[in-house]
Design a protein around this motif. Structure first.
Motif, short mmCIF file in Angstrom:
data_model
loop_
_atom_site.label_atom_id
_atom_site.label_comp_id
_atom_site.label_asym_id
_atom_site.label_seq_id
_atom_site.Cartn_x
_atom_site.Cartn_y
_atom_site.Cartn_z
N VAL A 190 -16.44 14.81 -8.91
CA VAL A 190 -15.26 15.42 -9.51
C VAL A 190 -15.02 14.90 -10.93
O VAL A 190 -14.99 15.69 -11.88
CB VAL A 190 -14.02 15.26 -8.60
N PRO A 191 -14.84 13.59 -11.15
CA PRO A 191 -14.67 13.15 -12.54
C PRO A 191 -15.93 13.38 -13.39
O PRO A 191 -15.82 13.68 -14.58
CB PRO A 191 -14.33 11.66 -12.43
N ALA A 192 -17.10 13.30 -12.79
CA ALA A 192 -18.34 13.54 -13.53
C ALA A 192 -18.39 14.98 -14.03
O ALA A 192 -18.74 15.25 -15.19
CB ALA A 192 -19.56 13.24 -12.66
N MET A 193 -18.04 15.91 -13.18
CA MET A 193 -18.06 17.33 -13.56
C MET A 193 -16.96 17.64 -14.57
O MET A 193 -17.19 18.42 -15.50
CB MET A 193 -17.90 18.20 -12.31
N ARG A 194 -15.80 17.02 -14.43
CA ARG A 194 -14.73 17.23 -15.41
C ARG A 194 -15.18 16.72 -16.78
O ARG A 194 -14.92 17.35 -17.80
CB ARG A 194 -13.46 16.54 -14.96
N PHE A 195 -15.82 15.55 -16.80
CA PHE A 195 -16.36 15.00 -18.04
C PHE A 195 -17.36 15.98 -18.66
O PHE A 195 -17.27 16.32 -19.85
CB PHE A 195 -17.03 13.64 -17.76
N ASP A 226 -25.91 21.16 -7.71
CA ASP A 226 -25.13 21.83 -6.67
C ASP A 226 -23.97 22.54 -7.35
O ASP A 226 -23.07 21.89 -7.89
CB ASP A 226 -24.61 20.83 -5.65
N PRO A 227 -23.95 23.88 -7.34
CA PRO A 227 -22.88 24.63 -8.00
C PRO A 227 -21.48 24.34 -7.43
O PRO A 227 -20.49 24.58 -8.11
CB PRO A 227 -23.25 26.09 -7.75
N ALA A 228 -21.39 23.77 -6.25
CA ALA A 228 -20.09 23.48 -5.65
C ALA A 228 -19.35 22.35 -6.36
O ALA A 228 -18.14 22.20 -6.19
CB ALA A 228 -20.26 23.13 -4.17
N TYR A 229 -20.03 21.56 -7.20
CA TYR A 229 -19.35 20.48 -7.92
C TYR A 229 -18.22 21.03 -8.78
O TYR A 229 -17.14 20.44 -8.85
CB TYR A 229 -20.31 19.71 -8.83
N ALA A 230 -18.45 22.16 -9.43
CA ALA A 230 -17.45 22.75 -10.31
C ALA A 230 -16.19 23.12 -9.52
O ALA A 230 -15.07 22.84 -9.95
CB ALA A 230 -18.01 23.96 -11.03
N GLU A 231 -16.38 23.72 -8.37
CA GLU A 231 -15.23 24.12 -7.55
C GLU A 231 -14.47 22.89 -7.06
O GLU A 231 -13.24 22.86 -7.12
CB GLU A 231 -15.68 24.98 -6.38
N ARG A 232 -15.18 21.86 -6.61
CA ARG A 232 -14.51 20.64 -6.14
C ARG A 232 -13.74 19.95 -7.27
O ARG A 232 -12.75 19.28 -7.03
CB ARG A 232 -15.52 19.67 -5.51
N ALA A 233 -14.21 20.13 -8.51
CA ALA A 233 -13.53 19.54 -9.67
C ALA A 233 -12.40 20.42 -10.18
O ALA A 233 -11.76 20.10 -11.16
CB ALA A 233 -14.54 19.27 -10.77
N ALA A 261 -13.57 13.96 -23.58
CA ALA A 261 -14.17 14.18 -22.26
C ALA A 261 -13.83 13.04 -21.30
O ALA A 261 -13.58 13.27 -20.12
CB ALA A 261 -15.69 14.33 -22.39
N VAL A 262 -13.79 11.82 -21.80
CA VAL A 262 -13.41 10.68 -20.96
C VAL A 262 -11.98 10.84 -20.47
O VAL A 262 -11.68 10.62 -19.29
CB VAL A 262 -13.58 9.34 -21.72
N ARG A 263 -11.07 11.25 -21.36
CA ARG A 263 -9.66 11.43 -20.95
C ARG A 263 -9.51 12.50 -19.88
O ARG A 263 -8.73 12.35 -18.95
CB ARG A 263 -8.81 11.74 -22.17
#
Length: 128
Positions: free
Chosen positions: A94-99, A115-122, A21-23
């Motif tokens: 963005v990196p938080a949601m990717r993690f 905020d559901p938009a985090y996923a889209e921004r990521a 997840a960190v990578r």
């Protein structure tokens, strides 16, 4: 104001799943921690982008829904509750949601965000 993201994981976090997840979040991230919280920064001494708290095993039915508030679908217990908090830095979600998304994928879980938009921004369209 911080941005809240929670991983609801069906399995316990291991070093391997955490490392993966960190990578995905960003190999250039600098990790530090103390008192059960890890901070992910833009390199050594850089701005903190997000933090991750020690996973908590929730065994009480309805507790996840109580903590996350109205509108949360019922969650089967036991479940690992992993809180990820993006900082106020622009784009930190963005990196938080990717993690969080990678962790949930590896651990048979799901992701809740304030905020559901985090996923889209990521770049994670359709992430749950």
């Amino acid at each position: 104001m911080s941005k809240d993201i929670v991983v609801l994981a069906g399995r316990e976090v291991s070093e391997a799943t955490f490392g993966a997840a960190v990578r995905v979040a960003g190999e250039e991230l600098w990790v530090s921690g103390e008192d059960g919280v890890l901070w992910f920064s833009e390199g050594e001494g850089g701005r903190v982008l997000f933090s991750v708290e020690v996973p908590v095993l929730v065994r009480v039915p309805g507790e996840v829904e109580r903590v996350l508030g109205p509108g949360v679908r019922p969650v089967a217990v036991p479940v690992w509750f992993i809180e990820v908090r993006a900082s106020e830095v622009d784009g930190a979600e963005v990196p938080a949601m990717r993690f969080a998304a990678e962790l949930s994928l590896q651990l048979d879980g799901s992701v809740w965000a304030d905020d559901p938009a985090y996923a889209e921004r990521a770049g994670l369209r359709g992430a749950s």
